[in-house]
Design a protein around this motif. Structure first.
Motif, PDB file in Angstrom:
ATOM      1  N   GLY A 190       0.811  -1.162   0.000  1.00 13.40           N
ATOM      2  CA  GLY A 190       0.072  -0.073  -0.120  1.00 13.40           C
ATOM      3  C   GLY A 190       0.847   1.230  -0.225  1.00 13.40           C
ATOM      4  O   GLY A 190       2.055   1.154  -0.026  1.00 13.40           O
ATOM      5  N   ASN A 191       0.113   2.496   0.231  1.00 16.00           N
ATOM      6  CA  ASN A 191       0.964   3.642  -0.246  1.00 16.00           C
ATOM      7  C   ASN A 191       1.810   3.930   1.129  1.00 16.00           C
ATOM      8  O   ASN A 191       2.851   4.513   1.064  1.00 16.00           O
ATOM      9  CB  ASN A 191       0.105   4.924  -0.313  1.00 16.00           C
ATOM     10  N   ASP A 242       3.738   2.043   2.409  1.00 10.30           N
ATOM     11  CA  ASP A 242       5.008   1.269   2.041  1.00 10.30           C
ATOM     12  C   ASP A 242       5.888   2.222   1.387  1.00 10.30           C
ATOM     13  O   ASP A 242       7.155   1.796   1.099  1.00 10.30           O
ATOM     14  CB  ASP A 242       4.944  -0.059   1.407  1.00 10.30           C
ATOM     15  N   GLU A 243       5.600   3.359   0.653  1.00 10.98           N
ATOM     16  CA  GLU A 243       6.337   4.117  -0.077  1.00 10.98           C
ATOM     17  C   GLU A 243       7.439   4.611   0.599  1.00 10.98           C
ATOM     18  O   GLU A 243       8.741   4.657  -0.188  1.00 10.98           O
ATOM     19  CB  GLU A 243       5.557   5.295  -0.768  1.00 10.98           C
ATOM     20  N   LEU A 263       7.194  -0.184  -6.129  1.00  8.59           N
ATOM     21  CA  LEU A 263       6.683   1.189  -6.376  1.00  8.59           C
ATOM     22  C   LEU A 263       5.853   1.293  -7.500  1.00  8.59           C
ATOM     23  O   LEU A 263       4.802   2.181  -7.478  1.00  8.59           O
ATOM     24  CB  LEU A 263       7.929   2.194  -6.113  1.00  8.59           C
ATOM     25  N   LEU A 318       2.204   0.969  -7.199  1.00  7.40           N
ATOM     26  CA  LEU A 318       1.274   1.985  -6.847  1.00  7.40           C
ATOM     27  C   LEU A 318       1.238   3.226  -7.456  1.00  7.40           C
ATOM     28  O   LEU A 318       2.229   3.902  -7.641  1.00  7.40           O
ATOM     29  CB  LEU A 318       2.111   2.254  -5.312  1.00  7.40           C
ATOM     30  N   ALA A 350      -0.043   5.850  -7.521  1.00  6.25           N
ATOM     31  CA  ALA A 350       0.059   7.290  -6.768  1.00  6.25           C
ATOM     32  C   ALA A 350       1.476   7.612  -6.097  1.00  6.25           C
ATOM     33  O   ALA A 350       1.637   8.517  -5.724  1.00  6.25           O
ATOM     34  CB  ALA A 350      -0.719   7.423  -5.699  1.00  6.25           C
ATOM     35  N   SER A 351       2.584   6.362  -6.481  1.00  5.63           N
ATOM     36  CA  SER A 351       3.761   6.703  -5.714  1.00  5.63           C
ATOM     37  C   SER A 351       4.662   7.878  -6.645  1.00  5.63           C
ATOM     38  O   SER A 351       4.371   7.978  -7.934  1.00  5.63           O
ATOM     39  CB  SER A 351       4.505   5.310  -5.770  1.00  5.63           C
ATOM     40  N   GLN A 378      -0.161  -4.123 -12.237  1.00  6.25           N
ATOM     41  CA  GLN A 378      -1.202  -3.324 -11.503  1.00  6.25           C
ATOM     42  C   GLN A 378      -2.453  -3.990 -11.312  1.00  6.25           C
ATOM     43  O   GLN A 378      -3.400  -3.194 -10.859  1.00  6.25           O
ATOM     44  CB  GLN A 378      -1.432  -1.964 -12.287  1.00  6.25           C
TER      45      GLN A 378
END
Length: 615
Positions: free
Chosen positions: A321-322, A324-325, A347, A350, A352-353, A458
């Motif tokens: 999830g975000n 984890d970025e 990454l 994700l 939005a990363s 994705q």
């Protein structure tokens, strides 16, 4: 004794003269019976790990009492020399016997060699043998292991228990080789039996846990279902037998894990546990609280080995999830190239990363809408170089053999770009419309392959559907990808029913010759339309005189995956057909045999399921 003995055991079938502990008849100090390699007589015994030595006490070379030796003419070692040799270990005596007493005298390290080394060696060997036969050294008592955790699941019905015992007993049966005949392959039914038993919530019988763990040890594909069925008793038992240690690895389906609500127990195991235990712990924590798992990993990240960091990082795929970025961004600067590549891959999953945004900016500078032609299309300008920023974000600079650098870089940029970007890039067109646009300069294959990898990474069903195209369309001429391997990966993104329907349409249009990989991603048992499509295709192949052995893989898959309710409909296909002109020799008999085996297997599967349902 100047040459090494050639037998496997250097002390077997030899006679030790002058040995008071292994004397024969005629010696005033002989024991109650001879100690011989044949183990006969009232004084014989068998000592584990030691050979037998027969001694003859008669004659001038025999001893007359404890510690006494004969004169120099007998060739025996002196008492002091024998005492020194007797202190050697059994392994040292074996080494001396194998190499020869000239090359390796039986003497303490740094000490003088005995006067008669061969005799001293045999005397010491006889003494060791009697010592070992006299009794075993008592083992150090250990605490009794704590009992296994209780398993609240209900017990198997008796018929199902007997069936499992039969399946496990036959798993090691030798294969007949050649044609399989009409008899079901019981070994291939074990995974399905376990899956059904787990679905119904039964516990494994205690008496069958050892053969179940042995089966899981031999076949890795059985482990997840076998260990789930074995439950806490199986894991407890695995902790007592080194042969079953695989069961304690989290990746193999379970382990003895601490209560993750106890911070002290979690910290202690994370700091002191074995690698497999730590992997299992990280998986458990991630399953309940993904950010807490990442925080746990960060506490020791800098001190971990590169190969361990890679495995730990791979565990973050579950629950990614975000949150984890930040950790993954830090891992982009790792010392290990493989760790950096894995962090970049995670990454890019994700959308939005920050990395996904950077890769999208690079990809958009290479791919754009071309309006110069009669109809809109896609123009591609591959990167001219792979700069340091691209490499930090996971782009591998050196392509595989046979690949061009620029196309290699382009593919990595596109597969790491969020797919929604392309719909906006091409004027709000849907994925199906984007995929259908013509691509200039023969870049279509590279671009579509990269989109396929992005859709799988994705988990985007909309783009997967568009790249698959219609199942009836010829693979080479349709949009998206013609690769069966890529199509099977795209299918795995779709919902189960849609997946089975698409494969059924593909088989109806193109037959079974290219469908094996596609069938492998469909859920079991195959849905009605898919099962009927497979049976119809097999029937058509038989009637057409096709080479039968080329369908053996599909037939074996059908035995495991078809709905057992199809057995009655298949009965008509078991009859032997007359050989057709131009057909493969023996094809009729093979097809009849194969359909008989298929029907028998489906009916056995139905019986097995009924046994499990019998409460």
């Amino acid at each position: 004794m100047t040459t090494a003995p050639t037998t496997a055991d250097p002390f077997t079938n030899v006679t030790a003269t002058g040995t008071s502990t292994a004397t024969g008849s005629g010696s005033p100090h002989s024991g109650p019976g001879p100690v011989s390699d044949r183990g006969s007589g009232p004084g014989s015994a068998s000592a584990p790990g030691s050979p037998s030595v027969s001694g003859s006490g008669s004659g001038p070379g025999s001893t007359s009492g404890p510690g006494s030796t004969s004169g120099p003419g007998s060739g025996s070692a002196s008492a002091s020399g024998f005492d020194a040799v007797a202190g050697l270990s059994w392994e040292e005596l074996v080494t001396s016997a194998l190499l020869g007493t000239d090359r390796r005298p039986p003497a303490p390290r740094g000490g003088p060699a005995p006067a008669n080394a061969p005799a001293a060696l045999l005397d010491a060997a006889a003494l060791h043998t009697v010592r070992q036969r006299a009794g075993l050294r008592p083992a150090v008592p250990q605490a009794r292991p704590a009992p296994a955790a209780p398993d609240p699941r209900p017990a198997l019905p008796e018929a199902a228990r007997l069936r499992l015992a039969h399946l496990l007993a036959n798993r090691a049966a030798p294969s007949a080789g050649g044609r399989r005949g009409a008899v079901p392959d019981l070994t291939e039914l074990i995974p399905q039996w376990l899956a059904t038993a787990n679905r119904m919530g039964y516990r494994a019988p205690a008496s069958l846990l050892p053969p179940l763990l042995d089966a899981a040890r031999a076949r890795t594909d059985l482990r997840p279902q076998a260990l789930a069925f074995a439950g806490p008793r199986g894991l407890w038992l695995a902790g007592l037998n080194p042969d079953w240690r695989f069961a304690l690895r989290g990746a193999a389906g379970g382990t003895l894990r601490p209560d993750v609500t106890d911070p002290d127990a979690v910290a202690r195991l994370w700091e002191e546990g074995l690698f497999a235990e730590r992997i299992a712990l990280l998986d458990t924590v991630r399953a309940q609280d993904p950010p807490a798992g990442t925080a746990l990993l960060a506490t020791t990240w800098a001190a971990e080995r590169a190969e361990d960091r890679l495995m730990f990082l791979d565990s973050l795929r579950s629950g990614l999830g975000n949150a984890d970025e930040p950790f993954l961004e830090q891992a982009l600067s790792d010392r290990s190239r493989n760790v950096r590549a894995t962090a970049a891959e995670l990454l890019s999953a994700l959308p939005a990363s920050a990395l996904a945004g950077r890769m999208a900016a690079r990809a958009l500078s290479c791919v754009h809408l071309d309006r110069t032609g009669v109809s809109p299309g896609i123009a591609v300008e591959a990167p001219q170089e792979c700069d340091a920023g691209m490499q930090r974000d996971g782009v591998a600079a050196v392509p595989p053999s046979g690949r061009g650098e620029r196309s290699w870089w382009l593919g990595q940029l596109v597969e790491a770009t969020p797919l929604d970007v392309w719909e906006e890039r091409f004027g709000g067109r849907a994925a199906e419309e984007v995929v259908a646009l013509p691509v200039a300069d023969e870049w279509a294959g590279e671009l579509h392959a990269a989109w396929c990898r992005a859709a799988v990474r994705q988990r985007n069903p909309h783009w997967s559907r568009a790249l698959l195209g219609r199942p009836s369309a010829p693979p080479a001429s349709g949009p998206g990808t013609a690769s069966i391997a890529e199509r099977s990966k795209l299918l795995s993104v779709l919902e189960e029913g849609e997946r089975a329907s698409w494969v059924a349409g593909f088989i109806a249009a193109h037959g079974l010759s290219e469908a094996f990989q596609l069938l492998g991603v469909c859920m079991v048992p195959w849905a009605g339309p898919l099962g009927r499509a497979v049976v119809d295709a097999l029937d058509i192949a038989r009637d057409g005189g096709s080479y039968p052995w080329s369908f053996s893989g599909v037939m074996g898959l059908a035995e495991r995956c078809l709905d057992p309710a199809e057995a009655d409909r298949l009965e008509v296909l078991t009859a032997a057909q007359d050989e057709q002109e131009g057909a493969s020799p023996g094809a009729g008999g093979y097809w009849s045999e194969a359909f008989q085996r298929l029907v028998s297997t489906l009916r056995l599967r139905a019986t097995m399921e009924a046994e499990l349902l019998a409460a």
